[in-house]
Design an enzyme around this catalytic site. Structure first.
Site, PDB file in Angstrom:
ATOM      1  N   TYR A 111      10.316  -4.306  -8.722  1.00 29.07           N
ATOM      2  CA  TYR A 111       9.042  -4.006  -9.370  1.00 29.07           C
ATOM      3  C   TYR A 111       8.217  -2.918  -8.705  1.00 29.07           C
ATOM      4  O   TYR A 111       7.664  -2.056  -9.374  1.00 29.07           O
ATOM      5  CB  TYR A 111       8.196  -5.293  -9.416  1.00 29.07           C
ATOM      6  CG  TYR A 111       6.770  -5.068  -9.828  1.00 29.07           C
ATOM      7  CD1 TYR A 111       6.441  -4.750 -11.137  1.00 29.07           C
ATOM      8  CD2 TYR A 111       5.733  -5.162  -8.900  1.00 29.07           C
ATOM      9  CE1 TYR A 111       5.120  -4.531 -11.517  1.00 29.07           C
ATOM     10  CE2 TYR A 111       4.409  -4.944  -9.271  1.00 29.07           C
ATOM     11  CZ  TYR A 111       4.114  -4.633 -10.580  1.00 29.07           C
ATOM     12  OH  TYR A 111       2.818  -4.406 -10.946  1.00 29.07           O
ATOM     13  N   CYS A 154       0.870  -1.170   0.000  1.00 30.32           N
ATOM     14  CA  CYS A 154       0.000   0.000   0.000  1.00 30.32           C
ATOM     15  C   CYS A 154       0.907   1.219   0.000  1.00 30.32           C
ATOM     16  O   CYS A 154       2.117   1.100   0.133  1.00 30.32           O
ATOM     17  CB  CYS A 154      -0.856   0.046   1.268  1.00 30.32           C
ATOM     18  SG  CYS A 154      -2.000  -1.336   1.415  1.00 30.32           S
ATOM     19  N   GLY A 199      -1.144   1.076  -4.870  1.00 28.06           N
ATOM     20  CA  GLY A 199      -2.450   0.515  -4.532  1.00 28.06           C
ATOM     21  C   GLY A 199      -3.538   1.236  -5.282  1.00 28.06           C
ATOM     22  O   GLY A 199      -3.574   2.468  -5.288  1.00 28.06           O
ATOM     23  N   ASN A 220       1.123   0.268   5.886  1.00 23.16           N
ATOM     24  CA  ASN A 220       1.606  -0.478   4.725  1.00 23.16           C
ATOM     25  C   ASN A 220       2.399  -1.670   5.240  1.00 23.16           C
ATOM     26  O   ASN A 220       3.374  -1.478   5.964  1.00 23.16           O
ATOM     27  CB  ASN A 220       2.503   0.429   3.856  1.00 23.16           C
ATOM     28  CG  ASN A 220       3.235  -0.319   2.755  1.00 23.16           C
ATOM     29  OD1 ASN A 220       4.290   0.053   2.326  1.00 23.16           O
ATOM     30  ND2 ASN A 220       2.686  -1.392   2.280  1.00 23.16           N
ATOM     31  N   GLY A 221       1.949  -2.855   4.858  1.00 20.51           N
ATOM     32  CA  GLY A 221       2.663  -4.051   5.292  1.00 20.51           C
ATOM     33  C   GLY A 221       1.685  -5.165   5.587  1.00 20.51           C
ATOM     34  O   GLY A 221       0.499  -5.066   5.251  1.00 20.51           O
TER      35      GLY A 221
HETATM   36  P1  AMP Z   1       2.170 -12.961 -14.084  1.00 16.90           P
HETATM   37  O1  AMP Z   1       3.427 -13.711 -14.360  1.00 16.90           O
HETATM   38  O2  AMP Z   1       1.156 -13.022 -15.159  1.00 16.90           O
HETATM   39  O3  AMP Z   1       1.562 -13.427 -12.801  1.00 16.90           O
HETATM   40  O4  AMP Z   1       2.482 -11.417 -13.911  1.00 16.90           O
HETATM   41  C1  AMP Z   1       3.757 -10.949 -13.710  1.00 16.90           C
HETATM   42  C2  AMP Z   1       3.787  -9.439 -13.934  1.00 16.90           C
HETATM   43  O5  AMP Z   1       2.959  -8.778 -12.973  1.00 16.90           O
HETATM   44  C3  AMP Z   1       5.187  -8.919 -13.721  1.00 16.90           C
HETATM   45  O6  AMP Z   1       5.839  -8.762 -14.946  1.00 16.90           O
HETATM   46  C4  AMP Z   1       4.995  -7.582 -13.024  1.00 16.90           C
HETATM   47  O7  AMP Z   1       4.988  -6.541 -13.967  1.00 16.90           O
HETATM   48  C5  AMP Z   1       3.664  -7.710 -12.361  1.00 16.90           C
HETATM   49  N1  AMP Z   1       3.810  -8.046 -10.918  1.00 16.90           N
HETATM   50  C6  AMP Z   1       4.776  -8.725 -10.311  1.00 16.90           C
HETATM   51  N2  AMP Z   1       4.526  -8.849  -9.000  1.00 16.90           N
HETATM   52  C7  AMP Z   1       3.368  -8.233  -8.758  1.00 16.90           C
HETATM   53  C8  AMP Z   1       2.567  -8.021  -7.599  1.00 16.90           C
HETATM   54  N3  AMP Z   1       2.916  -8.511  -6.427  1.00 16.90           N
HETATM   55  N4  AMP Z   1       1.445  -7.293  -7.724  1.00 16.90           N
HETATM   56  C9  AMP Z   1       1.070  -6.811  -8.902  1.00 16.90           C
HETATM   57  N5  AMP Z   1       1.772  -7.007 -10.037  1.00 16.90           N
HETATM   58  C10 AMP Z   1       2.914  -7.699  -9.987  1.00 16.90           C
END
Ligand code: AMP
Length: 473
Positions: free
Chosen positions: A244, A2, A28, A102-103
């Site tokens: 990321y 968050c 978020g 956040n956490g």
């Molecule tokens: P997928 O392999 O389809 O589950 O999605 C992976 C992609 O989602 C990655 O390339 C990131 O851009 C994004 N991503 C990675 N971790 C998260 C996360 N915890 N929450 C939202 N998006 C994420």
């Protein structure tokens, strides 16, 4: 994951909180909220959706006061219910209390069951309410917020960057391992705390320093003070912030996120060089990594996918089918950059594999001859319990699969994930000062049924300091 922000500023806070939340929107997108205090009353507004959809100019005008906190929510615990939207607001004795967190706590059920046994009620299903309960119980015993925060740090297991507003005073504290980020900034007429430095940039505030793990910050109209409450033998900064989650232009725990991603890209090339016509990214989350790859390999960076900027992060869509459709809506290929070409396609991570598989399909359909996929994180093998939405092991594509099996499944020509050592080096931290749980299956805190290497936490008998330390306040 968050985003949180708190501001104490003599010039008023609602507009500043709004822009700061806007800058933290990537943390978020499910809901947003702001609480302010004007010296006698608490003003609050929250709703589902993006910051720009939740707040209107008239709502912001009504959020009066020179102190306030805000939150953008990404659901890791607690369902998508209106009562779970933060900040949570309470009355206790004559006080107005708001809390934003956040956490993720890992001992919520145990703590909650204990309170429920003693007849206490809860109005949300979040772990944040547990923090509020501990605080209020401790406050009713000793009357000291500092003691209450100390009690929190004794009882809470998990990650917590937390902001509390009690009438005209704001407190911020970070768990002793510093898992989630929280920084301090100087606004024109006051101070602020926020998850990322980009929130300070958005307000032209000066970023002063990070809140130290286990530290408590107190801000009121008189100024800012800090106190070290607990010290752990190690840190455990979430490595995924660098891979990321955080914005590339944020500086977190002294490190510019963009730099880490660029180094990751360079390392990806060095670890497994490949000949190709161009390097492209999966925008936007893979772009800084791809630029580093292009720099390291001297292969030109040529965008082959364009992003529709008006769509949210696909991961956050509730069902798999919706997520799949959203990927196609979100990314459009440029066939002229792909036809008969061999491309290196760089992305930050593969979680379930849905996104990669779809994107590779799109790139191949647009004419690419070879698609060499390079990933800025090692294979994600284990769930995250500390605030990132990494699902059960079974849902993770790399669980019980070799890299070659994953490559086949996502239909890439070749696939390489950065090594753990390469990633650690790119961050500039010692490995033991990072949380690598999702990559190694070994967590920095005790978690039932999982391996852990917890650290001893010592409590410090300190008083407030008026100097912020390393940086000039
Ligand atoms: P997928 O392999 O389809 O589950 O999605 C992976 C992609 O989602 C990655 O390339 C990131 O851009 C994004 N991503 C990675 N971790 C998260 C996360 N915890 N929450 C939202 N998006 C994420």
């Amino acid at each position: 994951m968050c985003g949180i922000v708190g501001i104490v500023d003599a010039g008023g806070v609602s507009i500043q909180l709004y822009y700061a939340l806007y800058a933290l929107q990537h943390r978020g997108q499910e809901s947003a909220g702001i609480s302010t205090f004007d010296g006698t009353s608490l003003h609050k507004f929250k709703g589902s959706g993006l910051v720009a959809d939740v707040f209107s100019p008239s709502v912001l005008t009504d959020l009066k006061g020179t102190i306030g906190i805000g939150h953008v929510r990404y659901p890791t615990t607690g369902q998508n219910l209106p009562e779970n939207i933060q900040p949570l607001n309470f009355r206790f004795q004559e006080h107005f209390i708001s809390i934003a967190h956040n956490g993720n706590l890992v001992n919520t059920s145990e703590l909650r069951a204990g309170y429920e046994r003693s007849g206490q009620i809860f109005i949300t299903t979040t772990d944040t309410e547990i923090i509020a309960k501990i605080l209020i119980n401790a406050l009713s015993n000793s009357g000291s917020v500092e003691d209450a925060v100390r009690t929190c740090m004794h009882k809470l297991v998990g990650s917590y960057a937390t902001l509390i507003m009690i009438d005209g005073v704001m407190y911020g504290f970070r768990d002793p391992l510093g898992i989630k980020p929280l920084g301090i900034g100087k606004t024109e007429n006051g101070y602020m705390l926020a998850s990322e430095s980009v929130a300070m940039d958005a307000l032209s505030a000066k970023f002063l320093r990070d809140v130290k793990p286990g530290e408590l910050i107190r801000i009121d109209a008189e100024g800012i003070r800090c106190m070290q409450v607990a010290v752990a033998g190690r840190r455990a900064h979430c490595v995924f912030e660098y891979i990321y989650f955080a914005r590339a232009d944020s500086i977190i725990d002294g490190v510019l996120v963009y730099d880490v991603r660029r180094k990751i890209g360079k390392t990806l090339y060095e670890e497994d060089p490949v000949k190709a016509d161009s390097v492209s990214s999966v925008p936007d989350s893979g772009t800084a990594h791809a630029i580093g790859y292009a720099e390291g390999s001297k292969i030109p960076f040529v965008e082959c996918l364009m992003k529709n900027r008006y769509m949210g992060r696909t991961f956050i869509m509730p069902t798999q089918k919706e997520r799949e459709r959203a990927v196609r809506m979100k990314l459009n290929p440029i066939p002229a950059h792909l036809k008969d070409k061999s491309v290196v396609l760089v992305d930050d991570s593969i979680v379930r594999g849905t996104t990669s598989k779809r994107i590779i399909g799109i790139v191949r359909d647009a004419g690419a001859r070879e698609i060499h996929v390079r990933i800025g994180s090692p294979a994600i093998k284990a769930p995250c319990y500390l605030g990132t939405d990494f699902p059960t092991r079974e849902e993770l594509i790399a669980h019980n699969r070799t890299e070659e099996e994953v490559r086949k499944s996502i239909t890439a020509t070749t696939l390489h994930h950065i090594s753990l050592e390469g990633l650690i080096k790119a961050t500039g931290f010692e490995g033991e000062n990072l949380c690598l749980g999702c990559l190694t299956g070994c967590y920095p805190l005790p978690i039932e049924g999982e391996n852990a290497r917890p650290s001893q936490v010592d409590f410090v008998d300190a008083t407030y300091q008026t100097k912020l330390g390393t940086f000039e306040a």
